[in-house]
Design an enzyme around this catalytic site. Structure first.
Site, PDB file in Angstrom:
ATOM      1  N   ARG A  46       0.842  -1.177   0.000  1.00 52.27           N
ATOM      2  CA  ARG A  46       0.000   0.000   0.000  1.00 52.27           C
ATOM      3  C   ARG A  46       0.886   1.239   0.000  1.00 52.27           C
ATOM      4  O   ARG A  46       1.757   1.381   0.845  1.00 52.27           O
ATOM      5  CB  ARG A  46      -0.862  -0.026   1.270  1.00 52.27           C
ATOM      6  CG  ARG A  46      -1.975   0.946   1.255  1.00 52.27           C
ATOM      7  CD  ARG A  46      -2.912   0.684   2.405  1.00 52.27           C
ATOM      8  NE  ARG A  46      -2.415   1.209   3.665  1.00 52.27           N
ATOM      9  CZ  ARG A  46      -3.181   1.469   4.704  1.00 52.27           C
ATOM     10  NH1 ARG A  46      -4.480   1.227   4.631  1.00 52.27           N
ATOM     11  NH2 ARG A  46      -2.698   1.930   5.827  1.00 52.27           N
TER      12      ARG A  46
ATOM     13  N   THR B 241      -0.955   7.672  -0.972  1.00 51.98           N
ATOM     14  CA  THR B 241      -2.213   7.614  -1.740  1.00 51.98           C
ATOM     15  C   THR B 241      -3.172   6.553  -1.204  1.00 51.98           C
ATOM     16  O   THR B 241      -4.344   6.549  -1.554  1.00 51.98           O
ATOM     17  CB  THR B 241      -1.926   7.262  -3.215  1.00 51.98           C
ATOM     18  OG1 THR B 241      -1.363   5.926  -3.247  1.00 51.98           O
ATOM     19  CG2 THR B 241      -0.969   8.235  -3.856  1.00 51.98           C
TER      20      THR B 241
ATOM     21  N   ASP C  76       0.518  -2.276  12.384  1.00 56.66           N
ATOM     22  CA  ASP C  76       1.011  -2.693  11.070  1.00 56.66           C
ATOM     23  C   ASP C  76       1.385  -4.176  11.133  1.00 56.66           C
ATOM     24  O   ASP C  76       2.365  -4.555  11.772  1.00 56.66           O
ATOM     25  CB  ASP C  76       2.228  -1.849  10.680  1.00 56.66           C
ATOM     26  CG  ASP C  76       2.666  -2.124   9.252  1.00 56.66           C
ATOM     27  OD1 ASP C  76       2.912  -3.310   8.918  1.00 56.66           O
ATOM     28  OD2 ASP C  76       2.746  -1.168   8.463  1.00 56.66           O
TER      29      ASP C  76
ATOM     30  N   ASP D 228       4.948  -5.311   9.915  1.00 52.22           N
ATOM     31  CA  ASP D 228       5.999  -4.913  10.860  1.00 52.22           C
ATOM     32  C   ASP D 228       5.987  -5.806  12.091  1.00 52.22           C
ATOM     33  O   ASP D 228       7.039  -6.153  12.630  1.00 52.22           O
ATOM     34  CB  ASP D 228       5.815  -3.455  11.274  1.00 52.22           C
ATOM     35  CG  ASP D 228       6.277  -2.486  10.192  1.00 52.22           C
ATOM     36  OD1 ASP D 228       6.961  -2.926   9.248  1.00 52.22           O
ATOM     37  OD2 ASP D 228       5.946  -1.295  10.297  1.00 52.22           O
TER      38      ASP D 228
HETATM   39  C1  PRP Z   1      -0.848  -4.111   4.777  1.00 54.64           C
HETATM   40  C2  PRP Z   1      -1.681  -5.351   4.959  1.00 54.64           C
HETATM   41  C3  PRP Z   1      -2.493  -5.380   3.689  1.00 54.64           C
HETATM   42  C4  PRP Z   1      -2.742  -3.923   3.429  1.00 54.64           C
HETATM   43  C5  PRP Z   1      -4.121  -3.562   3.913  1.00 54.64           C
HETATM   44  O1  PRP Z   1       0.229  -4.361   3.961  1.00 54.64           O
HETATM   45  O2  PRP Z   1      -0.911  -6.511   5.168  1.00 54.64           O
HETATM   46  O3  PRP Z   1      -1.826  -5.969   2.582  1.00 54.64           O
HETATM   47  O4  PRP Z   1      -1.763  -3.185   4.197  1.00 54.64           O
HETATM   48  O5  PRP Z   1      -4.446  -2.255   3.572  1.00 54.64           O
HETATM   49  P1  PRP Z   1      -5.536  -1.916   2.457  1.00 54.64           P
HETATM   50  O6  PRP Z   1      -6.698  -2.810   2.716  1.00 54.64           O
HETATM   51  O7  PRP Z   1      -5.824  -0.472   2.719  1.00 54.64           O
HETATM   52  O8  PRP Z   1      -4.921  -2.127   1.109  1.00 54.64           O
HETATM   53  P2  PRP Z   1       1.319  -3.229   3.609  1.00 54.64           P
HETATM   54  O9  PRP Z   1       0.927  -2.490   2.381  1.00 54.64           O
HETATM   55  O10 PRP Z   1       1.587  -2.415   4.833  1.00 54.64           O
HETATM   56  O11 PRP Z   1       2.585  -4.083   3.210  1.00 54.64           O
HETATM   57  P3  PRP Z   1       3.466  -5.105   4.087  1.00 54.64           P
HETATM   58  O12 PRP Z   1       2.644  -6.349   4.280  1.00 54.64           O
HETATM   59  O13 PRP Z   1       4.657  -5.333   3.242  1.00 54.64           O
HETATM   60  O14 PRP Z   1       3.799  -4.454   5.410  1.00 54.64           O
HETATM   61  N1  URA Z   2      -2.174  -2.326   7.129  1.00 54.12           N
HETATM   62  C1  URA Z   2      -1.877  -2.810   8.354  1.00 54.12           C
HETATM   63  O1  URA Z   2      -0.925  -3.580   8.515  1.00 54.12           O
HETATM   64  N2  URA Z   2      -2.658  -2.441   9.382  1.00 54.12           N
HETATM   65  C2  URA Z   2      -3.701  -1.611   9.248  1.00 54.12           C
HETATM   66  O2  URA Z   2      -4.381  -1.316  10.249  1.00 54.12           O
HETATM   67  C3  URA Z   2      -3.982  -1.102   7.966  1.00 54.12           C
HETATM   68  C4  URA Z   2      -3.206  -1.486   6.920  1.00 54.12           C
END
Ligand code: PRP
Ligand code: URA
Length: 214
Positions: A109, A113, A205, A208
């Site tokens: 994400r 944006t 997150d 993380d």
């Molecule tokens: C997080 C989560 C989802 C997304 C959810 O991933 O694991 O994939 O955000 O958000 P959305 O429904 O608004 O799209 P992130 O983009 O933080 O990537 P990561 O798993 O690499 O930390």
């Molecule tokens: N991605 C995450 O990991 N946590 C949230 O709450 C939203 C997006």
């Protein structure tokens, strides 16, 4: 398993073991080591229910005593974790369905944006022949999840389920609008998104917390 009139595509799994483990995952004091282990455990418990209607075919099996009727899974199943955080659910699911294949979709994400940006994919060539379980702990705006499902449909997949831990109403609605045929399985439907589009109360997150990159 609960259904909600406002969200016809959502199934909420409120088994006491799932809810108990979700509390551990929400706790800000939980270490990445414990978070990883418990996330895998919850994913396994939820998979048991989410795959309850998996298609099977009838067959026979010869026991040491006699032949008897049996069933087998009708088609190969593919788990598709959305990188990164979805990886934290994959081993727990494979413990239950060791014959599953694992395809990967990398979607991140864009935090300014809030839109999904794709950076990786690797799927079994015959992924469209069987059920697909897309996994990601968080369904926030629904952008990443809806994008991953679109990607799979464009490759012919038509038996898609989505498994997450925590869903926001905004994300469930987005999936319903974009993919009304896809059932979303969640351990909890939370209240809302905050101004950064994080789920409230959520668990922070997820990527993380799985990988200790806080
Ligand atoms: C997080 C989560 C989802 C997304 C959810 O991933 O694991 O994939 O955000 O958000 P959305 O429904 O608004 O799209 P992130 O983009 O933080 O990537 P990561 O798993 O690499 O930390
Ligand atoms: N991605 C995450 O990991 N946590 C949230 O709450 C939203 C997006």
């Amino acid at each position: 398993m609960l259904t909600t009139p406002d969200h016809p595509n959502l199934r909420t799994h409120d088994h006491p073991l799932i809810s108990h483990k979700l509390r551990i995952l929400r706790d800000a004091e939980t270490s990445p080591q414990t978070f990883r282990r418990v996330l895998g455990e919850v994913a396994g418990l939820m998979t048991y229910e989410a795959l309850r209607d998996l298609p099977t075919t009838r067959c026979t099996v010869r026991t040491p005593i006699a032949e008897c009727p049996a069933v087998r899974l009708a088609a190969p199943i593919t788990i598709v974790p959305i990188l990164r955080a979805g990886l934290g659910m994959t081993d727990g699911i494979l413990d239950l369905v060791p014959e599953a294949r694992v395809g990967h979709i990398g979607v991140q994400r864009d935090e300014s944006t809030k839109r999904p940006v794709e950076y990786y994919e690797k799927l079994p060539p015959d992924v469209a022949e069987g059920p697909v379980l897309v996994v990601d702990p968080m369904l926030a705006t629904g952008g990443s999840g809806a994008h991953a499902v679109r990607y799979l449909k464009d490759r012919g997949c038509h038996q898609i389920r989505f498994l997450c831990l925590v869903a926001a109403p905004e994300g469930v609605r987005r999936m319903q609008e974009a993919h009304p045929d896809v059932i979303v399985h969640a351990a909890a439907l939370d209240d809302r998104l905050d101004e950064r589009a994080y789920i409230v109360p959520g668990l922070g997150d997820a990527g993380d917390r799985v990988f200790g990159t806080l």
